[in-house]
Scaffold this active site. Structure first.
Site, PDB file in Angstrom:
ATOM      1  N   GLU A  53       0.328   5.912  -0.335  1.00  0.00           N
ATOM      2  CA  GLU A  53       0.929   5.868   1.000  1.00  0.00           C
ATOM      3  C   GLU A  53       2.441   6.117   0.879  1.00  0.00           C
ATOM      4  O   GLU A  53       3.078   5.688  -0.075  1.00  0.00           O
ATOM      5  CB  GLU A  53       0.682   4.469   1.602  1.00  0.00           C
ATOM      6  CG  GLU A  53       1.081   4.332   3.059  1.00  0.00           C
ATOM      7  CD  GLU A  53       0.746   2.943   3.615  1.00  0.00           C
ATOM      8  OE1 GLU A  53       0.568   1.994   2.832  1.00  0.00           O
ATOM      9  OE2 GLU A  53       0.664   2.810   4.855  1.00  0.00           O
ATOM     10  N   LYS A  62      -3.806   6.496   9.956  1.00  0.00           N
ATOM     11  CA  LYS A  62      -4.022   5.065   9.681  1.00  0.00           C
ATOM     12  C   LYS A  62      -4.378   4.314  10.953  1.00  0.00           C
ATOM     13  O   LYS A  62      -3.623   4.349  11.944  1.00  0.00           O
ATOM     14  CB  LYS A  62      -2.759   4.481   9.055  1.00  0.00           C
ATOM     15  CG  LYS A  62      -2.902   3.063   8.543  1.00  0.00           C
ATOM     16  CD  LYS A  62      -1.606   2.603   7.855  1.00  0.00           C
ATOM     17  CE  LYS A  62      -1.751   1.238   7.201  1.00  0.00           C
ATOM     18  NZ  LYS A  62      -0.490   0.802   6.572  1.00  0.00           N
ATOM     19  N   CYS A  98      -4.330   1.777   2.894  1.00  0.00           N
ATOM     20  CA  CYS A  98      -3.660   0.488   2.659  1.00  0.00           C
ATOM     21  C   CYS A  98      -4.312  -0.679   3.402  1.00  0.00           C
ATOM     22  O   CYS A  98      -5.401  -1.120   3.051  1.00  0.00           O
ATOM     23  CB  CYS A  98      -2.176   0.631   2.998  1.00  0.00           C
ATOM     24  SG  CYS A  98      -1.141  -0.662   2.284  1.00  0.00           S
TER      25      CYS A  98
HETATM   26  O1  LIG Z   1       6.332   0.724   6.376  1.00  0.00           O
HETATM   27  C1  LIG Z   1       6.439   1.655   5.589  1.00  0.00           C
HETATM   28  O2  LIG Z   1       7.486   2.222   5.330  1.00  0.00           O
HETATM   29  C2  LIG Z   1       5.241   2.130   4.870  1.00  0.00           C
HETATM   30  N1  LIG Z   1       4.078   1.403   5.187  1.00  0.00           N
HETATM   31  C3  LIG Z   1       3.654   0.406   4.433  1.00  0.00           C
HETATM   32  O3  LIG Z   1       4.216   0.037   3.424  1.00  0.00           O
HETATM   33  C4  LIG Z   1       2.441  -0.270   4.928  1.00  0.00           C
HETATM   34  C5  LIG Z   1       2.802  -0.832   6.252  1.00  0.00           C
HETATM   35  S1  LIG Z   1       4.231  -1.904   6.223  1.00  0.00           S
HETATM   36  N2  LIG Z   1       2.002  -1.293   4.048  1.00  0.00           N
HETATM   37  C6  LIG Z   1       0.840  -1.905   4.188  1.00  0.00           C
HETATM   38  O4  LIG Z   1      -0.009  -1.566   5.017  1.00  0.00           O
HETATM   39  C7  LIG Z   1       0.632  -3.052   3.213  1.00  0.00           C
HETATM   40  C8  LIG Z   1      -0.674  -3.797   3.397  1.00  0.00           C
HETATM   41  C9  LIG Z   1      -0.689  -4.995   2.551  1.00  0.00           C
HETATM   42  O5  LIG Z   1       0.147  -5.211   1.709  1.00  0.00           O
HETATM   43  C10 LIG Z   1      -1.779  -5.971   2.714  1.00  0.00           C
HETATM   44  O6  LIG Z   1      -2.767  -5.697   3.434  1.00  0.00           O
HETATM   45  O7  LIG Z   1      -1.669  -7.050   2.125  1.00  0.00           O
END
Ligand SMILES: O=C(O)CNC(=O)[C@H](CS)NC(=O)CCC(=O)C(=O)O
Length: 280
Positions: free
Chosen positions: A42, A112, A154
């Protein structure tokens, strides 16, 4: 057929991220003549940018998509291109995963569905992915020479109904580009990947971000993994950046599904056990 996941430590520096991925593809160990499926994590080309930055990179000419398509074609690999920001009809941004064939042609894309609006006890306090991104609505399974490839990203891994739906839609392999937080990754990542692989009886390809990003403002867990439909770890990389590789044994998929036909045993596909009827 070989699959290779690239564990990255991406930042907001798109050119540096692109240069890293390209240099890794140059040294990707390959078997001549064998098709190669490469999965990126991602936010592979842009990690942690604010909405304005994501919007700027998701313009009509889609420079990030073009760069990834060019890599697939140049190196002659099928590429599950992590996620890149992609403009929605109303001017917002999807977190989109492209699948390119080895000529750089788009075979499909997935946006997503589940956004990470979660409080994590890791010093960052809260993640509000929906401040930057809007959610997709479509389940995607792409036909590839490797098999039917389902896509999830993710946080999606926490929603078993989605993986059940992917299996029902024919998925045999599920690619999961990810950027799990260090705290939630340590607690849940491996267990979630294995549970989804066992339940769906699919290969699960978890390509992860690892380490500290953007001068330490974000930390991710790493541990990119290839899990087989029996729930075995076929290959993994706990820490650092680099490749995780395995050859997928499609006979194993058939063996597991034949010996334990959970999809046809599943009585919750029929209505008689649904909650509306509970307690009768
Ligand atoms: O925001 C950004 O720049 C990029 N996107 C991410 O890093 C995404 C959304 S914050 N991360 C996740 O979905 C982590 C899920 C996770 O860690 C869990 O389900 O425990």
């Amino acid at each position: 057929m070989q699959v290779s996941l690239l564990q990255c430590q991406s930042s907001r520096d798109v050119q540096a991220n692109l240069a890293f991925i390209e240099s890794q593809l140059e040294r990707l160990p390959r078997v001549a003549g064998e098709p190669q499926l490469v999965v990126l994590p991602e936010c592979c080309l842009l990690f942690g940018g604010h909405e304005s930055e994501q919007l700027a990179w998701s313009g009509e000419d889609e420079p990030l998509k073009q760069a990834l398509a060019a890599l697939a074609a140049h190196f002659g690999v099928y590429l599950v291109a992590g996620t890149v920001p992609a403009r929605s009809g109303d001017g917002r941004v999807y977190s989109r995963c492209y699948v390119f064939d080895d000529a750089g042609t788009v075979l499909g894309h997935y946006e997503k569905i589940h956004l990470f609006d979660v409080d994590v006890a890791d010093g960052t306090k809260t993640y509000r992915e929906s401040d930057t991104f809007c959610p997709g609505d479509n389940l995607v399974v792409v036909d590839t020479p490797f098999g039917k490839l389902g896509l999830a990203i993710c946080y999606d891994v926490r929603f078993p109904d989605m993986f059940r739906a992917l299996r029902l839609a024919g998925a045999e392999i599920i690619a999961l580009p990810a950027a799990f937080t260090r705290v939630t990754g340590e607690a849940h990542w491996e267990i979630l990947l294995k549970a989804r692989a066992i339940e769906s009886q699919c290969f699960v390809l978890g390509a992860a971000q690892w380490g500290a990003h953007n001068t330490g403002s974000r930390e991710t867990w790493g541990q990119s993994m290839i899990i087989d439909p029996w729930g075995r770890t076929v290959a993994e990389l706990a820490q650092g950046t680099g490749w995780v590789q395995a050859r997928l044994d499609r006979d194993e998929l058939a063996r597991v599904r034949t010996a334990m036909p959970v999809a046809s045993h599943d009585r919750f596909k029929a209505p008689e056990l649904l909650p509306a009827k509970a307690g009768k």
